[in-house]
Design a protein around this motif. Structure first.
Motif, PDB file in Angstrom:
ATOM      1  N   ILE A  20       1.611 -12.188  -3.346  1.00 50.73           N
ATOM      2  CA  ILE A  20       1.085 -10.824  -3.229  1.00 50.73           C
ATOM      3  C   ILE A  20       2.280  -9.890  -3.237  1.00 50.73           C
ATOM      4  CG2 ILE A  20      -0.196  -9.213  -1.759  1.00 50.73           C
ATOM      5  CD1 ILE A  20      -1.563 -11.789  -0.555  1.00 50.73           C
ATOM      6  N   THR A  21       2.257  -8.881  -4.087  1.00 52.88           N
ATOM      7  CA  THR A  21       3.389  -7.956  -4.119  1.00 52.88           C
ATOM      8  C   THR A  21       2.932  -6.588  -3.617  1.00 52.88           C
ATOM      9  OG1 THR A  21       4.872  -6.772  -5.611  1.00 52.88           O
ATOM     10  CG2 THR A  21       3.120  -7.989  -6.655  1.00 52.88           C
ATOM     11  N   GLY A  22       3.595  -6.114  -2.520  1.00 52.52           N
ATOM     12  CA  GLY A  22       3.189  -4.877  -1.841  1.00 52.52           C
ATOM     13  C   GLY A  22       2.621  -5.214  -0.468  1.00 52.52           C
ATOM     14  N   VAL A  25      -1.594  -1.579   3.158  1.00 48.41           N
ATOM     15  CA  VAL A  25      -2.965  -1.893   3.600  1.00 48.41           C
ATOM     16  C   VAL A  25      -3.632  -2.918   2.669  1.00 48.41           C
ATOM     17  CG1 VAL A  25      -5.222  -0.916   4.146  1.00 48.41           C
ATOM     18  CG2 VAL A  25      -3.156   0.405   4.607  1.00 48.41           C
ATOM     19  N   GLY A  26      -3.554  -2.677   1.350  1.00 53.41           N
ATOM     20  CA  GLY A  26      -4.225  -3.572   0.400  1.00 53.41           C
ATOM     21  C   GLY A  26      -3.644  -4.979   0.431  1.00 53.41           C
ATOM     22  N   GLY A  27      -2.325  -5.085   0.244  1.00 53.97           N
ATOM     23  CA  GLY A  27      -1.667  -6.395   0.188  1.00 53.97           C
ATOM     24  C   GLY A  27      -1.822  -7.166   1.494  1.00 53.97           C
ATOM     25  N   VAL A  44       5.697 -10.207  -1.059  1.00 53.66           N
ATOM     26  CA  VAL A  44       7.009  -9.604  -1.312  1.00 53.66           C
ATOM     27  C   VAL A  44       6.869  -8.084  -1.291  1.00 53.66           C
ATOM     28  CG1 VAL A  44       6.851  -9.693  -3.852  1.00 53.66           C
ATOM     29  CG2 VAL A  44       9.077  -9.681  -2.754  1.00 53.66           C
ATOM     30  N   GLU A  45       7.783  -7.416  -0.600  1.00 50.19           N
ATOM     31  CA  GLU A  45       7.718  -5.954  -0.437  1.00 50.19           C
ATOM     32  C   GLU A  45       9.059  -5.352  -0.848  1.00 50.19           C
ATOM     33  OE1 GLU A  45       5.697  -3.211   0.651  1.00 50.19           O
ATOM     34  OE2 GLU A  45       7.580  -2.116   0.424  1.00 50.19           O
ATOM     35  N   ARG A  46       8.984  -4.285  -1.642  1.00 51.12           N
ATOM     36  CA  ARG A  46      10.204  -3.655  -2.156  1.00 51.12           C
ATOM     37  C   ARG A  46      11.057  -3.038  -1.038  1.00 51.12           C
ATOM     38  NH1 ARG A  46      12.069  -0.652  -6.980  1.00 51.12           N
ATOM     39  NH2 ARG A  46      10.270  -1.178  -8.248  1.00 51.12           N
ATOM     40  N   GLY A 136      12.609  -6.259   0.790  1.00 50.92           N
ATOM     41  CA  GLY A 136      13.798  -5.865   0.036  1.00 50.92           C
ATOM     42  C   GLY A 136      13.933  -6.578  -1.293  1.00 50.92           C
ATOM     43  N   ASP A 137      12.805  -6.954  -1.891  1.00 51.68           N
ATOM     44  CA  ASP A 137      12.862  -7.624  -3.186  1.00 51.68           C
ATOM     45  C   ASP A 137      11.663  -7.166  -4.032  1.00 51.68           C
ATOM     46  OD1 ASP A 137      14.007  -9.239  -5.065  1.00 51.68           O
ATOM     47  OD2 ASP A 137      13.709 -11.130  -3.990  1.00 51.68           O
ATOM     48  N   HIS A 138      11.759  -7.327  -5.310  1.00 56.48           N
ATOM     49  CA  HIS A 138      10.609  -7.006  -6.171  1.00 56.48           C
ATOM     50  C   HIS A 138      10.694  -7.759  -7.492  1.00 56.48           C
ATOM     51  CE1 HIS A 138      13.628  -3.957  -7.374  1.00 56.48           C
ATOM     52  NE2 HIS A 138      13.125  -4.149  -8.587  1.00 56.48           N
ATOM     53  N   ILE A 139       9.575  -7.817  -8.159  1.00 61.15           N
ATOM     54  CA  ILE A 139       9.459  -8.586  -9.409  1.00 61.15           C
ATOM     55  C   ILE A 139      10.171  -7.868 -10.557  1.00 61.15           C
ATOM     56  CG2 ILE A 139       7.790  -9.344 -11.182  1.00 61.15           C
ATOM     57  CD1 ILE A 139       5.766  -9.728  -8.909  1.00 61.15           C
ATOM     58  N   ALA A 167      -0.383  -5.339  -5.414  1.00 56.68           N
ATOM     59  CA  ALA A 167      -0.921  -4.328  -4.477  1.00 56.68           C
ATOM     60  C   ALA A 167       0.187  -3.324  -4.173  1.00 56.68           C
ATOM     61  CB  ALA A 167      -1.422  -5.017  -3.213  1.00 56.68           C
ATOM     62  N   GLU A 168       0.780  -2.772  -5.240  1.00 62.73           N
ATOM     63  CA  GLU A 168       1.999  -1.962  -5.099  1.00 62.73           C
ATOM     64  C   GLU A 168       1.751  -0.455  -5.047  1.00 62.73           C
ATOM     65  OE1 GLU A 168       4.399  -3.137  -8.412  1.00 62.73           O
ATOM     66  OE2 GLU A 168       4.823  -5.119  -7.599  1.00 62.73           O
ATOM     67  N   GLY A 169       0.497  -0.044  -4.909  1.00 67.07           N
ATOM     68  CA  GLY A 169       0.224   1.385  -4.796  1.00 67.07           C
ATOM     69  C   GLY A 169       0.189   2.087  -6.153  1.00 67.07           C
ATOM     70  N   PHE A 277       8.866  12.607   5.301  1.00 71.61           N
ATOM     71  CA  PHE A 277       8.369  13.464   4.232  1.00 71.61           C
ATOM     72  C   PHE A 277       7.709  12.631   3.131  1.00 71.61           C
ATOM     73  CE2 PHE A 277       9.197  16.251   0.484  1.00 71.61           C
ATOM     74  CZ  PHE A 277       8.582  17.406   0.965  1.00 71.61           C
ATOM     75  N   TYR A 278       6.410  12.876   2.882  1.00 73.10           N
ATOM     76  CA  TYR A 278       5.674  12.158   1.820  1.00 73.10           C
ATOM     77  C   TYR A 278       5.187  13.211   0.843  1.00 73.10           C
ATOM     78  CZ  TYR A 278       1.972   9.225  -0.261  1.00 73.10           C
ATOM     79  OH  TYR A 278       1.157   8.518  -1.127  1.00 73.10           O
ATOM     80  N   PHE A 279       5.531  13.049  -0.413  1.00 73.56           N
ATOM     81  CA  PHE A 279       5.238  14.087  -1.406  1.00 73.56           C
ATOM     82  C   PHE A 279       4.652  13.404  -2.640  1.00 73.56           C
ATOM     83  CE2 PHE A 279       6.125  16.939  -4.844  1.00 73.56           C
ATOM     84  CZ  PHE A 279       6.210  18.217  -4.309  1.00 73.56           C
ATOM     85  N   THR A 306      -7.065   8.629  -4.619  1.00 69.82           N
ATOM     86  CA  THR A 306      -6.336   9.734  -3.967  1.00 69.82           C
ATOM     87  C   THR A 306      -6.872  10.023  -2.561  1.00 69.82           C
ATOM     88  OG1 THR A 306      -7.591  11.743  -4.528  1.00 69.82           O
ATOM     89  CG2 THR A 306      -6.074  10.893  -6.211  1.00 69.82           C
ATOM     90  N   PRO A 307      -6.028  10.606  -1.702  1.00 72.25           N
ATOM     91  CA  PRO A 307      -6.476  10.948  -0.345  1.00 72.25           C
ATOM     92  C   PRO A 307      -7.660  11.927  -0.333  1.00 72.25           C
ATOM     93  CG  PRO A 307      -4.087  11.017  -0.466  1.00 72.25           C
ATOM     94  CD  PRO A 307      -4.578  10.824  -1.868  1.00 72.25           C
ATOM     95  N   LEU A 308      -7.832  12.661  -1.427  1.00 67.42           N
ATOM     96  CA  LEU A 308      -8.932  13.625  -1.500  1.00 67.42           C
ATOM     97  C   LEU A 308     -10.299  12.942  -1.427  1.00 67.42           C
ATOM     98  CD1 LEU A 308      -8.422  16.629  -1.745  1.00 67.42           C
ATOM     99  CD2 LEU A 308      -8.911  16.482  -4.170  1.00 67.42           C
ATOM    100  N   GLY A 312      -9.698   6.102   0.212  1.00 69.31           N
ATOM    101  CA  GLY A 312      -8.649   5.287  -0.421  1.00 69.31           C
ATOM    102  C   GLY A 312      -8.291   4.056   0.399  1.00 69.31           C
ATOM    103  N   THR A 313      -8.159   4.230   1.702  1.00 72.77           N
ATOM    104  CA  THR A 313      -7.812   3.111   2.580  1.00 72.77           C
ATOM    105  C   THR A 313      -9.004   2.169   2.723  1.00 72.77           C
ATOM    106  OG1 THR A 313      -6.214   4.523   3.707  1.00 72.77           O
ATOM    107  CG2 THR A 313      -6.922   2.555   4.893  1.00 72.77           C
ATOM    108  N   THR A 314     -10.197   2.740   2.794  1.00 76.56           N
ATOM    109  CA  THR A 314     -11.428   1.926   2.848  1.00 76.56           C
ATOM    110  C   THR A 314     -11.520   1.039   1.605  1.00 76.56           C
ATOM    111  OG1 THR A 314     -12.552   3.587   4.164  1.00 76.56           O
ATOM    112  CG2 THR A 314     -13.963   2.123   2.874  1.00 76.56           C
ATOM    113  N   LEU A 315     -11.261   1.612   0.432  1.00 79.25           N
ATOM    114  CA  LEU A 315     -11.321   0.826  -0.807  1.00 79.25           C
ATOM    115  C   LEU A 315     -10.298  -0.307  -0.792  1.00 79.25           C
ATOM    116  CD1 LEU A 315     -11.680   3.640  -3.519  1.00 79.25           C
ATOM    117  CD2 LEU A 315     -13.391   1.916  -2.972  1.00 79.25           C
ATOM    118  N   ALA A 316      -9.103  -0.030  -0.252  1.00 80.91           N
ATOM    119  CA  ALA A 316      -8.058  -1.064  -0.221  1.00 80.91           C
ATOM    120  C   ALA A 316      -8.459  -2.214   0.708  1.00 80.91           C
ATOM    121  CB  ALA A 316      -6.723  -0.455   0.228  1.00 80.91           C
ATOM    122  N   ILE A 317      -9.065  -1.892   1.844  1.00 82.59           N
ATOM    123  CA  ILE A 317      -9.481  -2.934   2.802  1.00 82.59           C
ATOM    124  C   ILE A 317     -10.647  -3.743   2.223  1.00 82.59           C
ATOM    125  CG2 ILE A 317     -10.551  -3.286   5.079  1.00 82.59           C
ATOM    126  CD1 ILE A 317      -8.874  -0.898   6.092  1.00 82.59           C
TER     127      ILE A 317
END
Ligand code: FAD
Length: 409
Positions: A20-22, A25-27, A44-46, A136-139, A167-169, A277-279, A306-308, A312-317
């Motif tokens: 599983i990569t990511g 919540v989803g991964g 594995v998580e970046r 600290g790794d990724h494909i 599951a990398e967003g 800061f998340y943008f 999207t958060p709108l 989004g989190t419900t769908l991932a779970i």
């Protein structure tokens, strides 16, 4: 057949080696379920360590039901932000319309509103005892054959896996590598920034949503740690601002809101110091298929709503649960991916079904548009219509038939 015999048969059947990569919540949800069904799971998580950050997210309807099945609902409820509802306010913080959780249940404020890091962590912590996590790794390369994939990582490690779950967003690089040209972005014309600033005594327990002209607005949400979560939004055509550096993104906000009243002077003063800061530029991910061979996408990487959307989190779970459930039912992962997609498609369609006119109406550009929004809000906040109104703008978080897979928990 007894449940224990069934589970034993499942375990014998499915000792598959899953990557599983990511690790968000989803991964983490896929890993939680699969590692309990006897699969050999690596995540594995970046990022160099577990990613805490993020602001308030909602878990609604079917997402809450999955948390209940995981035995995590109570723990999540204890971590809710305690927000009592949402107020639409004017320049002087006078309430134009109030949507209180105690009146309408899941509305603009969800009953289970929790920090993104908290929900991710309560799924991650028990899972890291059963699955292997590598940070600290990724494909960088995937060579697929009939029996799975040989995966090469940035670190130089190369390993074989039967199934690869991406599951990398929303900005997934493995999706770009393995599904080139197969995903489209639907831009919602909304640029957003989320971050925390110190709270003040009179901030209260209600979120405050304020809009001004020029497609600009912000929400202030109470946090459980004494800080206030700030959500700034600008309705505009994307210039791919998500690719800019943080300093440029911060300056963009400072310029855009430089002459505004309300709480903006207080917010702008803090922006240069903000750490969390998340943008982003709000964009939905559209794909005609979520799998190919032994690779499958899930969460925002597959279908970002999207958060709108509020779900989004419900769908991932829910996606994580359904994917794990289908993989546990059969040795044929292609059949499992097809069933997963059949179950999730209508739910994702609901999540993404937000007309583009909605952000336009909610972030007006002109004085007339602002006056119209406030009139609509005044009406929407009256007892007779507030429940109907809030469901009109929210996506249906129960629009999925959750199968009972009889899984180990
Ligand atoms: C730090 C952060 C803050 C967020 N803040 C908010 C917020 O305030 N409000 C909100 O509504 N939503 C927020 N989100 C998005 C929200 O978490 C998701 O919309 C939703 O929960 C679906 O989760 P997901 O697991 O599919 O994707 P995400 O939560 O986006 O997680 C993707 C994970 O994959 C990792 N990753 C990315 N690329 C790679 C790669 N190539 N290899 C390995 N790992 C990779 C990321 O570091 C991340 O941990 C945030 C996400 C993150 C990562």
């Amino acid at each position: 057949m007894s449940a224990s015999h069934l589970n034993q048969t499942k375990t014998e059947m499915s000792r598959k080696n899953i990557l599983i990569t990511g690790a968000s919540v989803g991964g983490n949800t896929v890993a939680w379920w699969l590692s309990r069904q006897g699969f050999d799971v690596t995540v594995v998580e970046r990022a160099d360590s577990f990613r805490d950050g993020g602001q308030n997210v909602d878990v609604r309807g079917a997402g809450r039901e999955v948390l209940r099945r995981m035995g995590l609902e109570q723990q999540a409820m204890e971590l809710t932000t305690g927000e009592s509802g949402t107020d639409w306010v004017d320049e002087e913080n006078r309430v134009i319309a109030r949507f209180a959780v105690e009146d309408i249940g899941d509305g603009p404020t969800s009953e289970l509103e929790i920090m993104r890091g908290d929900i991710s962590r309560i799924i991650y912590e028990p899972t890291q005892q059963k699955a292997r996590y590598r940070f600290g790794d990724h494909i960088v390369k995937v060579d697929e054959d009939k029996t799975g994939s040989l995966v090469t990582f940035k670190s130089g490690i190369a390993e074989r896996y039967d199934v690869l779950v991406v599951a990398e967003g929303v900005g997934s690089s493995t999706r770009a590598l393995l599904f080139p040209g197969e995903y489209k972005m639907r831009y919602l014309d909304l640029t957003i920034a989320y971050f925390s600033i110190p709270g003040k005594e009179n901030d209260g327990k209600f979120a405050r949503q304020y809009n001004t002209t020029g497609g600009r607005g912000a929400t202030l949400k109470p946090g459980s740690d004494g800080n206030i979560r700030v959500y700034m939004g600008i309705h505009k055509v994307s210039e791919e601002e998500q690719k800019w550096g943080t300093e440029r993104q911060k300056q963009f906000l400072l310029d855009k809101f430089a002459h505004d009243g309300w709480e903006f002077p207080r917010i702008l003063k803090e922006i240069p110091k903000v750490q969390d800061f998340y943008f982003d530029v709000m964009r939905q991910v559209k794909m005609d298929r979520w799998s190919a061979g032994s690779v499958v996408l899930t969460g925002d990487a597959a279908w970002c709503a999207t958060p709108l959307s509020g779900i989004g989190t419900t769908l991932a779970i829910v996606g994580g649960y359904v994917l794990a459930g289908e993989l546990s039912k059969t040795d044929d992962h292609v059949a499992a991916f097809a069933a997963y997609e059949r179950i999730m498609r209508p739910f994702v369609k609901e999540g993404q079904g937000l007309p583009k006119i909605v952000p336009r109406l909610l972030w007006p550009h002109t004085r007339l548009g602002l006056a119209f929004l406030r009139t609509v809000m005044r009406l929407a906040g009256t007892r007779a219509v507030r429940k109907i109104f809030s469901t009109l703008f929210l996506r249906d978080s129960k629009k999925v038939e959750l199968p009972d897979y009889n899984l180990n928990t």
